[in-house]
Enzyme design. Sequence first.
Site, PDB file in Angstrom:
ATOM      1  N   GLU A  34       0.873  -1.165   0.000  1.00 34.48           N
ATOM      2  CA  GLU A  34       0.000   0.000   0.000  1.00 34.48           C
ATOM      3  C   GLU A  34       0.915   1.222   0.000  1.00 34.48           C
ATOM      4  O   GLU A  34       1.801   1.296   0.857  1.00 34.48           O
ATOM      5  CB  GLU A  34      -0.862  -0.035   1.267  1.00 34.48           C
ATOM      6  CG  GLU A  34      -2.054   0.850   1.139  1.00 34.48           C
ATOM      7  CD  GLU A  34      -2.906   0.902   2.400  1.00 34.48           C
ATOM      8  OE1 GLU A  34      -2.815  -0.012   3.240  1.00 34.48           O
ATOM      9  OE2 GLU A  34      -3.641   1.890   2.515  1.00 34.48           O
ATOM     10  N   ARG A 264       5.077 -13.446   9.255  1.00 32.98           N
ATOM     11  CA  ARG A 264       5.766 -12.192   9.003  1.00 32.98           C
ATOM     12  C   ARG A 264       7.086 -12.180   9.759  1.00 32.98           C
ATOM     13  O   ARG A 264       7.300 -12.923  10.713  1.00 32.98           O
ATOM     14  CB  ARG A 264       4.902 -10.994   9.369  1.00 32.98           C
ATOM     15  CG  ARG A 264       4.497 -10.902  10.822  1.00 32.98           C
ATOM     16  CD  ARG A 264       3.383  -9.871  11.030  1.00 32.98           C
ATOM     17  NE  ARG A 264       3.820  -8.531  10.699  1.00 32.98           N
ATOM     18  CZ  ARG A 264       3.208  -7.752   9.797  1.00 32.98           C
ATOM     19  NH1 ARG A 264       2.151  -8.167   9.148  1.00 32.98           N
ATOM     20  NH2 ARG A 264       3.636  -6.536   9.572  1.00 32.98           N
ATOM     21  N   LYS A 274       4.453   0.145  10.738  1.00 30.04           N
ATOM     22  CA  LYS A 274       4.448   1.477  10.144  1.00 30.04           C
ATOM     23  C   LYS A 274       4.041   2.536  11.158  1.00 30.04           C
ATOM     24  O   LYS A 274       4.596   3.635  11.175  1.00 30.04           O
ATOM     25  CB  LYS A 274       3.458   1.501   8.977  1.00 30.04           C
ATOM     26  CG  LYS A 274       4.106   1.238   7.631  1.00 30.04           C
ATOM     27  CD  LYS A 274       3.075   1.328   6.528  1.00 30.04           C
ATOM     28  CE  LYS A 274       3.389   0.315   5.433  1.00 30.04           C
ATOM     29  NZ  LYS A 274       2.219  -0.045   4.647  1.00 30.04           N
TER      30      LYS A 274
HETATM   31  P1  ATP Z   1       2.780  -2.714   8.358  1.00 28.38           P
HETATM   32  O1  ATP Z   1       2.063  -3.778   9.135  1.00 28.38           O
HETATM   33  O2  ATP Z   1       4.178  -2.452   8.793  1.00 28.38           O
HETATM   34  O3  ATP Z   1       1.988  -1.461   8.238  1.00 28.38           O
HETATM   35  P2  ATP Z   1       1.700  -3.665   5.934  1.00 28.38           P
HETATM   36  O4  ATP Z   1       1.522  -5.122   5.878  1.00 28.38           O
HETATM   37  O5  ATP Z   1       0.491  -2.879   6.244  1.00 28.38           O
HETATM   38  O6  ATP Z   1       2.907  -3.312   6.887  1.00 28.38           O
HETATM   39  P3  ATP Z   1       1.768  -3.406   3.102  1.00 28.38           P
HETATM   40  O7  ATP Z   1       2.197  -2.263   2.290  1.00 28.38           O
HETATM   41  O8  ATP Z   1       0.341  -3.754   3.116  1.00 28.38           O
HETATM   42  O9  ATP Z   1       2.270  -3.100   4.577  1.00 28.38           O
HETATM   43  O10 ATP Z   1       2.652  -4.699   2.809  1.00 28.38           O
HETATM   44  C1  ATP Z   1       3.015  -5.134   1.541  1.00 28.38           C
HETATM   45  C2  ATP Z   1       3.399  -6.570   1.613  1.00 28.38           C
HETATM   46  O11 ATP Z   1       4.482  -6.763   2.517  1.00 28.38           O
HETATM   47  C3  ATP Z   1       2.245  -7.420   2.117  1.00 28.38           C
HETATM   48  O12 ATP Z   1       2.075  -8.509   1.231  1.00 28.38           O
HETATM   49  C4  ATP Z   1       2.674  -7.867   3.471  1.00 28.38           C
HETATM   50  O13 ATP Z   1       2.222  -9.144   3.744  1.00 28.38           O
HETATM   51  C5  ATP Z   1       4.197  -7.815   3.401  1.00 28.38           C
HETATM   52  N1  ATP Z   1       4.766  -7.544   4.725  1.00 28.38           N
HETATM   53  C6  ATP Z   1       4.560  -6.468   5.497  1.00 28.38           C
HETATM   54  N2  ATP Z   1       5.200  -6.577   6.673  1.00 28.38           N
HETATM   55  C7  ATP Z   1       5.853  -7.774   6.646  1.00 28.38           C
HETATM   56  C8  ATP Z   1       6.696  -8.490   7.568  1.00 28.38           C
HETATM   57  N3  ATP Z   1       7.009  -7.986   8.764  1.00 28.38           N
HETATM   58  N4  ATP Z   1       7.177  -9.685   7.174  1.00 28.38           N
HETATM   59  C9  ATP Z   1       6.891 -10.186   5.975  1.00 28.38           C
HETATM   60  N5  ATP Z   1       6.105  -9.583   5.072  1.00 28.38           N
HETATM   61  C10 ATP Z   1       5.586  -8.387   5.391  1.00 28.38           C
HETATM   62 MG    MG Z   2      -1.236  -3.559   5.025  1.00 28.41          MG
END
Ligand code: ATP
Ligand code: MG
Length: 544
Positions: A34, A264, A274
């Site tokens: 995102e 994750r 984030k």
């Molecule tokens: P955050 O939880 O830090 O806000 P997010 O998952 O909301 O991160 P996205 O931009 O939606 O951020 O993530 C993009 C991709 O990265 C998604 O497919 C998500 O599963 C993966 N991702 C995010 N954080 C992790 C993590 N800690 N380990 C592995 N994959 C991750």
């Molecule tokens: Mg997300």
Amino acid sequence: MERAPSSSNFIRQIIEADLASGKHQEIVTRFPPEPNGYLHFGHAKSICLNFGLPQQYGGRCNLRFDDTNPEKEEQEYVDAIMDAVKWLGFDFQTPLFASDYFDFMYRAAGHLIERGLAYVDSQSAEEMRASRGTLTEPGTNSRFRDRSPAENLELFKAMKEGAFPDGAHVLRAKIDMASPNINLRDPVLYRIKHAEHHRTGGKWCVYPMYTYAHPIEDAVERVTHSLCTLEFEDQRPFYDWLLERLAEGGLLERPLPRQIEFARLNLTYVVLSKRRLIQLVEDGHVAGWDDPRLPTLAGARRRGYTPEGFRAFAEQIGVSKANQLIELGVLEECMRRHLNEVAPRRMAVLDPVRLVIDNFPEGAQDLASVPNHPQKPDWGKREVPFTRELWIERDDFQAQPPKGYFRLFPGNEVRLRYGYVVKCLGMENGAVRCTYYPDSKSGTPGADNYKVKGNIHWVSAQHAHAAPVHLYDRLFKAANPGAERDFLEDINPESKRTLIAQLEPGLRAARPGERFQFERHGYFVADRDGFNRTVTLRDSWTKP
Ligand code: ATP
Ligand code: MG
């Protein structure tokens, strides 16, 4: 650390089976960020996984921006994310945007309505919350649930055309308000939101929900394996329900994508959310999104971490179904191992004290021939000026040496590496004084006659390049920040220390991004103002 052979991870097994059975000829994955923030180390794991699999098995990985949330998304983040993916070493074709499928998603919603699989609900937000039920109690049907397809179509169209304010209605799937899986209790598909979108501008005032949009994005792109983190496991039944319905209706082609969840990444001494990263930046605990102490990829780059190090790390930790907490030391060791291969050696005195060689002629200059990498003779040697007055490390001299100290103390002999053996006389007026043996120069036949235990680095005082060197350490002093108090209270107050160091003259020409090993100290990268320490030579945190 224990790890299974790489080809045995469960995602690879699924892919190998799908290729063997002929379900797929090639695989398509996607990385779907995102665009609402900077990428962090957790995203790096996901990027390496999603881009790495098609490299191994054939196929492609799409970079797709999941931009269904108009208010939080910005072009700045889109650019930073593309940059970070390229930096990690992965190629993508034109980036894709979920917003490019808004028309299709709207049409698909109409199709669901016509088949009695979706309805417009006009309950208030509170009513909807109350009627959802709980983990132990079923939900109750909305009084709007039995609207006719014709009425629903009309209302949905009016929603799209801007006839209603935000929150007046939503479109919901019509599944089962009594399902034990709350995600199947008529999930919301569309909401009204009068907001400008960073790409579609004012065209839309209804936006699809992530849970509705994401499966469609995958299917439209003919993704074969949709890899996501474990929190989405409970969403999988809806993912499959939706795609099945649309395939039955002829709107999507089979084979449909398959969602697969993995754990994750969590790292000790690091926060990877984030929300917390934003707080660190906005409250000024760090100097910005690319602060070398932050676990963002922008920060990692300035810290001197390497893409190769991240890829090796991702391979080493593998993927699992159980949540993993990885020692930060594992990531640092991956960086160290790669930097050892690629970083030329240099001499740098971080805490300088003067060394004067009494019997070296004033104004004279000798040259020491110094290997750029001791294990790589083909990297050649460089010549470093050697003069009467040198900078050495303050702690390489002790007036009263503790037991087992082999460096400079009165009466002791030490080699100035790649140069001469000196005999220490003592400290006088803040300078260490010594004499040297003219026939002891490294690389000359006489050198072998001198057997000394200490071997220290130095820089010619007259030629040295004085520059700031930033010593970075872990941003948090607690392994699990925030576990016992507010995470901000776990900040390590000594995470950054700046020194004015004396560097060998060639480092004056270093360009930002160039990486070096400073002998005996660690790996450093040239930055906009001086040098940043990437990682020490040895792990100083993990207890042996
Ligand atoms: P955050 O939880 O830090 O806000 P997010 O998952 O909301 O991160 P996205 O931009 O939606 O951020 O993530 C993009 C991709 O990265 C998604 O497919 C998500 O599963 C993966 N991702 C995010 N954080 C992790 C993590 N800690 N380990 C592995 N994959 C991750
Ligand atoms: Mg997300």
